[in-house]
Design a protein around this motif. Structure first.
Motif: not given
Lengths: 312, 370
Positions: A52, A57, A87, A89, A91, A93-95
């Motif tokens: 990060r 970040l 970056y 992450s 998770k 990082t998609l909706y």
């Protein structure tokens, strides 16, 4: 340690505190352009915190950080770093409730990409990840591996120099992991610097160099081969019990009389003798109890020895 | 025994999860005590502090008696008026009720015989409960004046009442309540939706993706709030349509003024929602934070309980509540046609609130994960 010239990433005595807790302490390393740099450590070792910081970040508490030639000094320099890095992450990082196209459109707008450039990049990246589903597919309907590849594509839309991947293959199938790593290697071959954390040791073997973190500190940094050699200077044996051996006897073997390291691997044990003499003494006493064979240490052995073994 | 141990395990785990977080502890234990204290002190359906004035006539001692008795009853306070027109006094919000005697004065008209005393009572009935109470208070005061001061039977018809129920002639509760409910709904929708917007990103991990791009705080905050301002505004015509066409609520004022007022109000409530979203980490916390604001905001807005009855401290809190201003503006625009002094001053306060909240949000918002 002085910042390394022309390094993609250079970190000197990095420290990050959360209140009184030192999440990262005195960490120094550098990553060369085009290198696949692995970052290993148990949960809470400080890997994600370091990533990060490198992505702009998180503001470091101490130390100097230079990413893509930009010293991380302020919020403004963080923005410049963010332009140069991608970056992804833990998770993805998609909706989930947006389509693939909507997700990428949004990422492009966040990155302020010019329309024609974005469309060109999207096509290149879809070809790169061999995305063959309609763009109108909802992300939640994609298989885990595909979701992860689209996420990688999203993090690379702006064509970053350095790509940070924080446990990118967590929770996907081994086939998907394999494909993902072939993509990573292909990116590195094309000059991208890859900084990756993973829990899967077989994956990390594919890195050019590996840094091992424990309790916020860097405890080892070398190529996979170098790490194995430095961690296990003596041969490593796999011991298979011939009978049921009581726990007390196993514990006795853990003592430093015979071995530097004695770790359970399922029903077997991986043991590194302290000296040739200690190995002979062990054989004289226990040859009736164990079958033994020399094995090549894996990164898992290194990890257990350096990270987990020290915590016992 | 085994079941009990399992049950105990669940209870311990749930308690640990619910009580470990200081914010949750505050929501569970401090907020209810505060709210109970607040509402116990603030809420009263009794009508007090009705601003009363009268239209003076020379030597009208009876009217003066009525007025003074009304003030000494404790229900009324003198209205501070700047105009002599009784209708204007109510329209511009300076008075809640005005006593208007006949041209020759109430004293002289009573002297002319039975049924000759005509006293008009103008009441602002945009708040029905308040208007009904005012009417019955004045009637009982009149009976007292007849009996004690004029030595007439309380049932005497020496004074004839003429009620002028302004802005809600049929005293329909809907006319009073619907603008209030409209304000409440707009407030509810915008605050709840916005309060979860940023915390949802934090909870699902997509916030990291947002801040990993070189976005400016204003881009992120505006990007997260603008859609909710638009969504909130899209609700205004819907709610207004239902109010006018389904409930028959009059729309006497300018639609343009109403929409502009609604826009400023929605911006303010979206700013509140954004601030809640920035201060919280999970959607659950945001939802609780939203309700923590909404519950007292609705109670202390004058929607159901008159602000005039509240103790000074509570009244001060009520005047820090944006809903109070919008509700009053909406009733003023829809029922009275809109008084520019009321609209202007209320819009100014809402703008101040919205600006202060937005500035605070900007100060607290970070485009990093520190």
């Amino acid at each position: 340690m002085q910042p390394t010239l022309n390094a993609a990433v250079s970190v000197t005595e990095l420290g990050v505190d959360f209140g009184n807790f030192k999440a990262v302490n005195q960490v120094s390393f550098s990553v060369a352009p085009g290198e696949i740099f692995g970052f290993l450590g148990a949960n809470g070792a400080g890997k994600t915190t370091t990533i990060r910081v490198l992505c702009g970040l998180l503001i470091p508490t101490r130390g100097t950080v230079t990413v893509a030639g930009i010293p991380y000094l302020s919020e403004e320099s963080a923005d410049r770093i963010k332009e140069k890095v991608g970056y992804m992450s833990q998770k993805f990082t998609l909706y989930n409730d947006l389509t693939v196209a909507e997700n990428l459109n949004f990422t492009a707008s966040l990155r302020k990409l010019e329309r024609t450039y974005y469309l060109k990049r999207k096509k290149e990246l879809f070809d790169f990840i061999t995305f063959d589903k309609p763009e109108s597919t909802m992300v939640k309907d994609l298989p885990g591996g595909m979701k992860q590849q689209v996420s990688l594509a999203a993090s690379m839309l702006h064509n970053p120099e350095i790509i940070f991947l924080d446990e990118p293959t967590a929770g996907v199938t081994s086939a998907a992991r394999e494909k993902f790593w072939s993509l990573i290697k292909s990116l590195a071959k094309n000059g991208k610097t890859i900084f990756v954390t993973s829990h899967y040791m077989d994956e990390v073997e594919q890195c050019d160099r590996i840094a091992l973190m424990r309790s916020g500190e860097l405890i080892a940094l070398d190529s996979p081969k170098g790490l194995k050699e430095s961690t296990f200077p003596h041969p490593l044996y796999e011991l298979t019990p011939k009978r049921k051996i009581p726990y007390s006897e196993i514990e006795a073997l853990r003592s430093p009389d015979y071995f530097d390291s004695f770790q359970a691997y399922g029903l077997r044990f991986h043991a590194s003798p302290r000296t040739a003499q200690s190995w002979n003494e062990f054989l004289m006493r226990y040859s009736e109890d164990f079958d033994s064979q020399i094995i090549q240490p894996t990164l898992e052995d290194v990890f257990i020895r350096l990270v987990e073994g020290q915590n016992r | 025994m085994r079941l009990n141990a399992t049950l105990l395990g669940f209870v311990k785990k749930e308690f640990a999860q619910a009580l470990r977080d200081p914010k949750m502890r505050m929501l569970l234990f401090v907020a209810p005590v505060m709210q109970m204290t607040l509402f116990g002190v603030a809420i009263s359906s009794d009508v007090k502090n009705v601003r009363l004035t009268y239209h003076p006539r020379p030597n009208d001692t009876v009217l003066q008696h009525v007025y003074e008795r009304a003030l000494s009853s404790g229900w009324f306070v003198p209205a501070q008026v700047t105009t002599t027109d009784p209708f204007e006094q109510i329209k511009n919000g300076e008075a809640d009720a005005v006593l208007v005697p006949p041209p020759e004065g109430l004293t002289q008209s009573i002297g002319q015989g039975e049924g000759s005393g005509q006293l008009q009572l103008l009441i602002n009935a945009s708040n029905v409960l308040r208007a009904q109470s005012t009417e019955s208070y004045i009637k009982s005061i009149m009976a007292e004046v007849l009996k004690t001061d004029l030595h007439l039977l309380p049932t005497s018809s020496a004074i004839q009442f003429e009620m002028r129920i302004l802005y809600n002639p049929t005293s329909r509760t809907a006319i009073f309540m619907v603008p209030g409910v409209m304000s409440m709904l707009i407030c509810l929708i915008t605050i709840l939706l916005t309060s979860m917007s940023i915390s949802r990103e934090k909870e699902t991990g997509t916030f990291e993706m947002l801040v990993s791009a070189p976005t400016k705080p204003w881009e992120l905050i505006l990007g997260k709030t603008l859609p909710y301002i638009i969504l909130g505004m899209s609700n205004v015509p819907l709610i207004l349509g239902v109010a006018v066409f389904a409930f028959g609520i009059p729309m006497k004022g300018s639609l343009l003024v109403l929409f502009f007022s609604a826009f400023i109000f929605v911006c303010t409530t979206v700013a509140i929602g954004t601030l809640i979203s920035i201060l919280t980490r999970t959607q659950q916390q945001s939802m609780m934070g939203g309700f923590l604001f909404l519950f007292p905001a609705i109670q202390l807005s004058g929607l159901t309980f008159p602000l005039e009855n509240m103790p000074p401290l509570m009244k001060a809190v009520a005047y820090l509540n944006p809903l109070t201003y919008f509700l009053e503006m909406l009733r003023n625009i829809m029922l009275k046609g809109g008084d520019w002094k009321v609209i202007g001053s209320h819009l100014f306060v809402l703008l101040l609130m919205g600006t202060a909240l937005t500035v605070t949000s900007f100060k607290l918002f970070k485009t990093n994960l520190s």
